[in-house]
Design a protein around this motif. Structure first.
Motif, PDB file in Angstrom:
ATOM      1  N   HIS A 111       0.843  -1.210   0.000  1.00 45.41           N
ATOM      2  CA  HIS A 111       0.000   0.000   0.000  1.00 45.41           C
ATOM      3  C   HIS A 111       0.868   1.245   0.000  1.00 45.41           C
ATOM      4  CE1 HIS A 111      -3.354  -2.637   0.550  1.00 45.41           C
ATOM      5  NE2 HIS A 111      -2.744  -3.208   1.564  1.00 45.41           N
ATOM      6  N   ASN A 127      -3.726   0.313  -3.837  1.00 44.32           N
ATOM      7  CA  ASN A 127      -4.595  -0.772  -3.398  1.00 44.32           C
ATOM      8  C   ASN A 127      -5.361  -1.241  -4.623  1.00 44.32           C
ATOM      9  OD1 ASN A 127      -6.079  -2.539  -1.864  1.00 44.32           O
ATOM     10  ND2 ASN A 127      -7.482  -0.987  -1.073  1.00 44.32           N
ATOM     11  N   ASN A 605      -6.576   2.454  -6.523  1.00 42.81           N
ATOM     12  CA  ASN A 605      -7.037   2.135  -5.179  1.00 42.81           C
ATOM     13  C   ASN A 605      -8.496   1.730  -5.213  1.00 42.81           C
ATOM     14  OD1 ASN A 605      -8.044   2.231  -2.521  1.00 42.81           O
ATOM     15  ND2 ASN A 605      -6.320   3.517  -1.917  1.00 42.81           N
TER      16      ASN A 605
END
Ligand code: FES
Length: 652
Positions: A111, A127, A605
């Motif tokens: 991350h 992500n 993400n």
């Protein structure tokens, strides 16, 4: 209790582990963000760490190194093949020997934070929806019959805790050869799934797949289509590219495309086919630039306005052309590239951000994702300037949105000397308040028209017209120089004291440039041009003012100009014109292509997708068409800067 203490930085997570515990194992037990694609087999090198401090220093060895097991053959092999930064260890190979502090460098974090571009308001944390997993699969056995897919699923469940995995037929077709070629060791690209659909095995490569996988963030505009190709492991933008939207031939602006579909049977289908074909050409171009295969692109995120949204999806935009402007759906969409005729990986997924309302599209949602007004302490007005301006006003308490029909004047259309922003177009203007003579800059040169060398600098392009940002500056400068009055009338030579004001029918025009002697055009600003700009800016201002009414405020703390055009507008001139509300000039910033940034955030993400879906649900939509106050504001805002509202900050 006497086991060695392992502390991870930068997370600060810590725990005691028996001697011999691999660092990767310790990291996993503590929930430390340490990457691994091969699952600790010493193949992927994603788990690199730096021991930074150990408790038992010995002479001649660094303390930290001494607190870990010795350098082993796997690391040796990796280092000789690939090289490794001095002091680094493979987290899956190095074992705990004594108390130690372990630093996890950014590139080893799953991350990790993506390096931010200058204009970007928020950070992007990796992500992604699609990730790589290396597994060792049990070989088939006559005594224990089961399918290869079932054993692969079992391996992904045991080694990676991945369950409920779907697979497409094309991927299944390549499964058996991949498993055998890799000697029962394969790398899988897995879409981790979301609220909307189940996780899926997208690709199986024999052995360790030593290359990256990619995703696309696409901003599908009515004029241009722009795409960023991103590495789904590092988050880097590896190529960016854009093309003109091929639908232009069916109409410059959105409403003419909507009417094309109303007037021509099969018109909407034609436009759908055109935009998809254009998209595929763009993908060829961008993959070529990055030297990757289009089939390495596994995920894509699209943002667009409602009409483009419908036309891209193959939905007739008919309903968007008439009140009450009902969308087919305002929800986000999870689709496959194949069903949209996009030639990417055969299992590639496509995510479309939600639309906010009938006139406020997924592009505005992307701007909201990138600028995050709902997280702002101060009251921010975000303006995406286009043929249809989309506005957001809000702070932590609430966010309001509306759109305003500014028309194409800001793009230089319907302006007598207007043109798109291209070399040869006037983009910056100053008018001398005494002589009333202009000086200007033309796209393609850094020189002012009054500077030496200007003629040579523009020799190849000439001066061809005025682009959108140029016309805004022009009109504002004309007002400042007293060539133009508040209601928007160009004065006569007697009133203004300059022969540049020429009688043109019953009104006057202002002569900017007479290139006719050199075979170039004569560039003037007519009173009709001023009218067009007045209408466009009044629409924009009234939208902002209406949101302020609804919010119960009469000023905003800051203004963000989004969009490619927003990036070129001079805040001072926009305010002189009364296009945006009065605010301190240093509080007016440009966000660049915020919609494109929002698309990239959603691509990199997956939880940002859920975040924006929730934000959009919470946004209060204001429909300008049914608000009587909008008309009232519009009438006042037709004046330059405004008939009734003073601009105290601007004038101070
Ligand atoms: Fe892959 Fe360590 S986890 S090399």
């Amino acid at each position: 209790a006497n086991d060695p203490l392992v502390v991870f930085t930068p997370s600060g997570k810590r725990g005691r582990f028996p001697v011999g515990t691999p660092i990767l194992t310790a990291a996993r037990q503590l929930g430390v963000d340490l990457d691994s694609v091969c699952g600790g087999r010493g193949i992927c090198s994603k788990c690199q760490i730096t021991p930074s401090y150990g408790e038992f220093p010995k002479h001649g060895v660094t303390a930290a190194a001494d607190a870990l097991s010795d350098w082993n053959a796997v690391e040796e092999r990796y280092k000789s093949k690939r090289g490794m930064i001095e002091g680094r260890r493979l987290g899956c190979q190095a074992q705990v020997r004594g108390d130690v502090v372990i630093d996890v460098p950014p590139e080893s974090q799953v991350h990790k934070q993506v390096v931010r571009k200058r204009a970007e308001a928020r950070e992007i944390v990796m992500n992604p929806a699609v990730k790589l997993f290396y597994v060792e699969v049990v070989e088939p056995d006559m005594h224990d019959p089961s399918g290869d897919l079932e054993r692969l699923r079992g391996a992904l469940a045991d080694q990676w805790q991945l369950s409920d995995l779907q697979i497409d037929l094309t991927t299944l077709q390549s499964l058996q050869p991949a498993l055998r070629k890799g000697g029962w060791k394969v790398t899988c690209a897995v879409h981790l799934g979301s609220r909307a659909y189940r996780p899926r095995i997208m690709q199986v490569w024999p052995g360790f797949h030593d290359a990256s996988i990619y995703g696309l963030a696409v901003d599908l505009g009515s004029t241009t289509i722009a795409a960023h190709l991103c590495d789904l492991q590092s988050g880097d933008v590896v190529a960016s590219s854009g093309i003109m939207n091929p639908q232009i031939r069916y109409g410059e602006d959105l409403m003419s495309r909507v009417s094309y579909s109303m007037m021509n049977k099969g018109g909407a289908d034609e436009m759908t086919a055109a935009v998809r074909a254009g998209m595929n050409a763009l993908f060829d171009q961008i993959a070529g630039e990055a030297e990757i295969a289009k089939t390495d692109i596994l995920d894509a995120v699209f943002v667009c306005n409602p009409v483009m949204h419908h036309l891209f999806l193959g939905i007739d935009p008919f309903e968007l052309g008439q009140a009450p402007f009902a969308l087919a759906t305002s929800d986000s969409l999870n689709l496959t590239a194949a069903e949209l005729d996009l030639q990417l990986h055969p299992s590639a997924r496509v995510y479309l951000l939600p639309c906010i309302a009938g006139h406020v599209g997924a592009d505005a949602a992307a701007v909201a994702l990138s600028e995050a007004p709902e997280k702002s302490d101060d009251l921010v007005l975000v303006v995406d300037v286009g043929t249809n301006a989309e506005l957001l006003l809000g702070n932590r308490d609430k966010v309001l949105a509306c759109s305003s029909p500014t028309g194409p004047a800001f793009e230089g259309a319907q302006i007598s000397s207007g043109q798109r922003a291209a070399p040869g177009a006037i983009e910056r203007v100053e008018i001398d308040p005494v002589t009333k003579d202009p000086r200007f800059k033309v796209i393609g040169s850094d020189l002012w028209s009054t500077e030496d060398g200007f003629a040579e600098a523009i020799a190849t392009t000439g001066i061809t017209g005025i682009c959108g940002s140029g016309i805004i500056e022009m009109v504002a400068e004309m007002r400042l120089a007293g060539i133009l009055d508040g209601p928007g009338l160009i004065g006569s030579p007697a009133q203004t004291g300059t022969d540049r004001c020429i009688l043109d029918g019953r009104t006057y025009s202002y002569l900017v440039w007479d290139g006719t002697a050199d075979g170039g055009p004569r560039i003037t600003v007519t009173n009709r041009d001023i009218r067009e700009i007045q209408m466009a800016k009044a629409a924009l201002y009234s939208g902002a003012r209406l949101l302020m009414d609804k919010f119960g405020v009469d000023k905003v703390d800051r203004i963000v100009l989004a969009g490619a055009f927003g990036a070129h507008i001079s805040p001072k001139h926009a305010m002189v014109l009364g296009m945006i509300p009065d605010a301190p000039l240093d509080k007016v910033t440009s966000a660049g292509n915020a919609a494109g940034t929002g698309a990239r955030i959603a691509l990199l993400n997956q939880s940002a997708r859920e975040e924006i879906e929730a934000t959009v649900r919470a946004i209060h939509k204001v429909e300008t068409a049914i608000e009587p106050r909008f008309q009232e504001h519009f009438v006042n805002a037709s004046n330059i800067p405004n008939a009734v509202e003073p601009f105290p900050i601007l004038n101070s």
